[in-house]
Design a protein around this motif. Structure first.
Motif, PDB file in Angstrom:
ATOM      1  N   LYS B  27      39.133  33.139  42.336  1.00 26.03           N
ATOM      2  CA  LYS B  27      38.352  32.982  43.567  1.00 26.03           C
ATOM      3  C   LYS B  27      38.205  34.291  44.319  1.00 26.03           C
ATOM      4  O   LYS B  27      37.130  34.632  44.824  1.00 26.03           O
ATOM      5  N   CYS B  30      35.144  36.466  43.613  1.00 27.81           N
ATOM      6  CA  CYS B  30      33.785  35.938  43.667  1.00 27.81           C
ATOM      7  C   CYS B  30      32.812  36.842  44.422  1.00 27.81           C
ATOM      8  O   CYS B  30      31.754  37.203  43.911  1.00 27.81           O
ATOM      9  N   LYS B  34      29.627  38.527  42.929  1.00 28.54           N
ATOM     10  CA  LYS B  34      28.508  37.649  43.259  1.00 28.54           C
ATOM     11  C   LYS B  34      28.306  36.563  42.202  1.00 28.54           C
ATOM     12  O   LYS B  34      27.216  36.378  41.655  1.00 28.54           O
ATOM     13  N   CYS B  35      29.360  35.917  41.882  1.00 26.49           N
ATOM     14  CA  CYS B  35      29.240  34.764  40.997  1.00 26.49           C
ATOM     15  C   CYS B  35      30.376  33.804  41.300  1.00 26.49           C
ATOM     16  O   CYS B  35      31.244  34.105  42.110  1.00 26.49           O
ATOM     17  N   SER B  36      30.367  32.667  40.655  1.00 28.68           N
ATOM     18  CA  SER B  36      31.366  31.650  40.987  1.00 28.68           C
ATOM     19  C   SER B  36      32.685  31.953  40.295  1.00 28.68           C
ATOM     20  O   SER B  36      32.754  32.728  39.346  1.00 28.68           O
ATOM     21  N   SER B  37      33.724  31.269  40.796  1.00 26.81           N
ATOM     22  CA  SER B  37      35.043  31.484  40.224  1.00 26.81           C
ATOM     23  C   SER B  37      35.081  31.051  38.766  1.00 26.81           C
ATOM     24  O   SER B  37      35.822  31.603  37.965  1.00 26.81           O
ATOM     25  N   THR B  39      32.852  31.414  36.484  1.00 26.82           N
ATOM     26  CA  THR B  39      32.380  32.507  35.635  1.00 26.82           C
ATOM     27  C   THR B  39      33.486  33.536  35.429  1.00 26.82           C
ATOM     28  O   THR B  39      33.756  33.976  34.312  1.00 26.82           O
TER      29      THR B  39
END
Lengths: 339, 339
Positions: B27, B30, B34-37, B39
């Motif tokens: 987390k 992130c 600039k992407c979700s956890s 990924t």
DNA sequence: ACTAGCACTGAGAAAGAAAGAGTGCTAAAA
DNA sequence: TTTTAGCACTCTTTCTTTCTCAGTGCTAGT
């Protein structure tokens, strides 16, 4: 006042605590004193009120206080005698005639450190009453020369001298000759003042740039008095002691050991073997240091053992006494042999 | 193979872990990527399967593995440049022209130790290609004399020679003269063989008890090659690192530091600044050692920084590089000045 | 190729319970 | 007067239990 059974009791508690590192309870002493635990408890309470015992918490057994150890060391310890086994270990060193005195001292303290799991320290320096035997000056290049001082005991010190300006070799030679003529036989701690009051007035008369030369030699020769060897053995040993069981304790004692003023706290001036318990040590409240000065022809210093307050006092004191005696004997023997 | 975002990710994790000493979770990265956890987690899993990351337990964040640090050091670190502040600190030392080179090195490493909280080490010894400039022999008494060796760089060593039997002074003088005649200019590491093959044949012809004299001098002169200074600074510093938080860790690392073969593990032969991570260090799996050889006129040795694997690699490497360069520069300057 | 969602895991902190060692004190015995 | 037996009490230590939390892997959907 402290009664005779109480003395015996204090001694037993100190001994037991040294052995086990756990608070001593009243029951465990019943057989030894042929009485009930209640009786022991009464005496313990008495000893506590006198300041010789402590509790770690309200219902724990007793441990000796600093005063308790002190009383034990001063009044209760057995007549001095080193154990056969310990003596044997140390003898191997002193029987080895090949060994130089300094090496013998190191070796002995390594042994003590090893068999006791305490930390040992040797401070050594040249005796301040050694006499200057010879000054040699060797030029390296125009602006740099090496002054070498040799004492009557065979100690050699050297120092590089930087000259602010080039000085003709014959002036250096003249000065060296003068130094030798006037300083041979001078105790090294008197060298600086002799330089100042006897040599300077002469030198100024026949060397034109006398200040440069004088300062160079003054710097080189006046530092020799303070050189000092320090050797620790088994710094990590003390960590094996159960008193250092938390991270903070360990870190704390290690930093104390590494700190700059550690050495100055070790030096001992008394000739006897002395014991400094806890805060008396000035090193750390949790350690005891046992130490003594030694002095042989040409060299003097301090040998010391650092351990927990719960130290095997008798053993360490006896070993150190034995050691001191043998160092000084060996010193004399070596001297005789040289003659 | 490792993708470019993954590289970036590994770098970020190393950096973050160096800063905080806690496992890094998906987390927390992130925003940066600039992407979700999820990924990040996928990439992390990939990096783990490649051996660059580890978990402390099944559901913890990731920490770099030894290979991870290695990859970071070899491929991901920023182009070398020392930070302004660090440089400033070190400059104070090198700007001080009064300071002797050795003192400047000590001082610098004290500073590094101080600002990084790692442990620093200096090994130093006389260069083995120094040349013998002079041998002096000073008798102390009938059976004891002092041999003093001076090198072209101004280094002085002395050794006491014990004679098995008394030797006439003129024989000593003759030998000394011979030694000087034949040995001046000889690199000190060639002295022993020259003694054996050139001097011995001559000496045996004109001194009757030549073996005694020869052995005495051989012992005295052949040991000089191996003399070595060792200086640790901030041994206790490394304990401030959070990786050493349990008693056992602390005791363990301290004993390693105190052990006899510690020094031999530090010596570095390469000219570059080199990094040995964890088990590569051969000291302890939990430390990293960064070190380099230095060599100036007359002296050579190793400077090293020891810290946790989670070390500020960039900073330490840069400082060490800066230091090495300035030591060697100062060495040259000092030499020029002498001329 | 990325993301949302969810079940699951292990560490770590907090709280309680039980066991044990040892004490102090009182009252009785010697 | 000194010693002892007995008992209530205290504190440490150790072991569980419980909860929370950070973070994961995986699946299914965008």
């Amino acid at each position: 006042m402290i009664g005779s059974r109480q003395k015996e009791l204090l001694k037993e508690i100190v001994l037991e605590y040294i052995k086990t590192a756990r608070p001593v309870g009243s029951k465990s002493l019943c057989k030894k004193f042929k009485c009930s635990s209640a009786t022991i408890r009464n005496d313990m309470a008495e000893l506590e009120s006198l300041g010789y015992l402590e509790k770690t918490h309200i219902s724990s057994g007793r441990i000796p206080s600093e005063e308790g150890y002190r009383y034990y060391v001063d009044n209760l310890m057995e007549p001095k005698k080193i154990s056969g086994e310990d003596m044997l270990r140390l003898q191997t060193v002193f029987n080895n005639k090949e060994l130089e005195l300094n090496d013998a001292i190191s070796k002995s303290l390594e042994i003590i450190s090893d068999i006791t799991n305490y930390t040992s320290v040797i401070l050594g320096k040249e005796s301040s009453d050694n006499k200057l035997q010879k000054v040699e000056v060797v030029p390296i290049n125009e602006r740099q020369l090496i002054a070498i001082v040799i004492t009557n005991t065979g100690h050699v010190e050297n120092k590089t001298v930087m000259l602010d300006e080039a000085i003709p070799t014959e002036e250096i030679a003249k000065t060296t000759e003068l130094l030798n003529k006037m300083l041979i036989g001078t105790p090294i701690d008197e060298v600086p003042s002799k330089l100042e009051f006897d040599i300077k007035p002469i030198i100024r008369n026949y060397i034109k740039n006398y200040e440069v030369v004088y300062n160079a030699f003054y710097n080189a020769l006046s530092n020799f008095t303070s050189e000092r060897d320090v050797k620790f053995t088994g710094k990590a040993n003390i960590l094996k002691q159960p008193e250092f069981s938390t991270v903070d304790d360990v870190k704390n004692i290690i930093s104390k050991f590494e700190s700059k003023d550690m050495v100055s706290k070790i030096e001992e001036t008394g000739d006897e073997v002395k014991v400094y318990i806890g805060r008396e040590s000035e090193i750390d409240d949790n350690v005891t240091i046992v130490k003594t000065k030694y002095k042989v022809a040409g060299r003097e210093g301090t040998i010391a053992i650092i351990g927990p307050k719960r130290m095997e006092y008798e053993r360490v004191i006896n070993m150190l006494e034995y050691l001191k005696e043998h160092i000084e004997n060996k010193g004399k023997e070596d001297e005789l042999e040289e003659k």
